[in-house]
Enzyme design. Sequence first.
Site, PDB file in Angstrom:
ATOM      1  N   ARG A 239       0.895  -1.069   0.089  1.00 44.40           N
ATOM      2  CA  ARG A 239      -0.019  -0.070   0.089  1.00 44.40           C
ATOM      3  C   ARG A 239       1.072   1.301  -0.052  1.00 44.40           C
ATOM      4  O   ARG A 239       1.998   1.244   0.677  1.00 44.40           O
ATOM      5  CB  ARG A 239      -0.764   0.128   1.222  1.00 44.40           C
ATOM      6  CG  ARG A 239      -1.985  -0.598   1.290  1.00 44.40           C
ATOM      7  CD  ARG A 239      -3.259  -0.008   0.420  1.00 44.40           C
ATOM      8  NE  ARG A 239      -4.313  -0.678   0.402  1.00 44.40           N
ATOM      9  CZ  ARG A 239      -4.758  -1.671  -0.473  1.00 44.40           C
ATOM     10  NH1 ARG A 239      -3.815  -2.044  -1.473  1.00 44.40           N
ATOM     11  NH2 ARG A 239      -5.804  -2.034  -0.469  1.00 44.40           N
ATOM     12  N   GLU A 268      -1.778   7.887  -3.962  1.00 44.45           N
ATOM     13  CA  GLU A 268      -2.191   7.532  -5.317  1.00 44.45           C
ATOM     14  C   GLU A 268      -3.789   7.884  -5.493  1.00 44.45           C
ATOM     15  O   GLU A 268      -4.438   7.849  -4.591  1.00 44.45           O
ATOM     16  CB  GLU A 268      -1.870   6.241  -5.609  1.00 44.45           C
ATOM     17  CG  GLU A 268      -2.849   5.281  -4.834  1.00 44.45           C
ATOM     18  CD  GLU A 268      -2.494   3.659  -4.979  1.00 44.45           C
ATOM     19  OE1 GLU A 268      -1.270   3.399  -4.653  1.00 44.45           O
ATOM     20  OE2 GLU A 268      -3.319   3.108  -5.321  1.00 44.45           O
ATOM     21  N   HIS A 286      -1.166   0.310  -9.393  1.00 42.99           N
ATOM     22  CA  HIS A 286      -2.010  -0.355  -8.794  1.00 42.99           C
ATOM     23  C   HIS A 286      -2.718  -1.734  -9.378  1.00 42.99           C
ATOM     24  O   HIS A 286      -3.839  -1.727  -9.347  1.00 42.99           O
ATOM     25  CB  HIS A 286      -2.859   0.307  -7.743  1.00 42.99           C
ATOM     26  CG  HIS A 286      -3.210  -0.065  -6.463  1.00 42.99           C
ATOM     27  ND1 HIS A 286      -3.534   0.389  -5.353  1.00 42.99           N
ATOM     28  CD2 HIS A 286      -3.322  -1.720  -6.048  1.00 42.99           C
ATOM     29  CE1 HIS A 286      -4.032  -0.389  -4.084  1.00 42.99           C
ATOM     30  NE2 HIS A 286      -4.123  -1.611  -4.940  1.00 42.99           N
TER      31      HIS A 286
HETATM   32  C1  DGY Z   1      -6.241  -5.399  -2.622  1.00 44.15           C
HETATM   33  O1  DGY Z   1      -7.011  -6.044  -3.092  1.00 44.15           O
HETATM   34  O2  DGY Z   1      -6.039  -4.632  -1.582  1.00 44.15           O
HETATM   35  C2  DGY Z   1      -5.755  -4.587  -3.937  1.00 44.15           C
HETATM   36  O3  DGY Z   1      -4.629  -3.721  -3.455  1.00 44.15           O
HETATM   37  C3  DGY Z   1      -6.861  -3.826  -4.485  1.00 44.15           C
HETATM   38  O4  DGY Z   1      -7.020  -2.638  -3.871  1.00 44.15           O
END
Ligand code: DGY
Length: 322
Positions: A239, A268, A286
């Site tokens: 993240r 982001e 992402h």
């Molecule tokens: C998740 O599943 O957490 C991915 O990063 C998509 O947001």
Amino acid sequence: MKPAILVARAVFPEVLHRLSAHFEVESNQDDVVFTPSELIEKLRGKAGAITTSSARINRELLQQLPNLKMVANMAVGYDNFDVAVMTEFGVKASNTPDVLNETTADFGWALMMATARRITEAEHWLRDGQWHKWRYDYFLGADLHGSTLGIIGMGRIGQAIARRSTGFNMRVIYHNRSRLAPEQEAFANNAQYVSKDEVLRQADHLMLILPYSPASHHTIGAAELAIMKPTATLTNLARGGIVDDKALIVALRNKQIAAAGLDVFENEPKFDPDFLGLNNVVLTPHIASASEATRRAMANCAVDNLIAGLSGATPPNLLTSF
Ligand code: DGY
């Protein structure tokens, strides 16, 4: 009368079809990213919602939505939920674990390999018309085979990444909130549990795949980057906020580490534009879980959770407890 729900972002059309058998569905196929106040307005009178990480479910929102009973996140990460406050308000929360483990692990490898072997940098150079001859030292990168893979965050995705390293004859070291059971370590290519600093010191390739929380904010900052090998690569699949992006930009610019592969960024999609001026970083928007099959599985998992939760049953991936 069917309960009313909001699908807060665009989804596969068949998902809406499936939901409409159970609920009055308000969708958002134009994929508007709602502001917090727009989201509150859209959720007024709704019993449930399917969200993604752009929707913050917190006290300010829940105070204004007494009818809301459940929010199903279409993501394994749920740092957009204040689970304690949702519990306090009696609003069920769920996420989509497991269905994306293998796809995300595949992507982690793709990003790590592209980073170590400078694939996007070389492709940009080729597309730019600069390839006129072969040279012994063009785009020299780092080997993955026979090297040490360091993983911070050894949950299900971290373990899937470690398992893939057997074919590359790599040594795996990891750090995690808690140590894995011996049989899990054995299955994850005999991963060895070490301190965070030891992972940073010894890894030739560092993979970050830990959940975001205030406690994991800036797990990697200037001090951590300073103890990594100058030949090391860093891959962040986790993240934005796990890495201090400003500190990483300085480290990449000064060649304090060799290269980075980043699928997630602070703030982001408004990532730091200084990344664009660096050759030694591979940037992706992402997409680690973005295979056709897995995104469908994530959507259906969120739907399964919402149907169960709003019918009074326990959702398979319930995060709240009350
Ligand atoms: C998740 O599943 O957490 C991915 O990063 C998509 O947001």
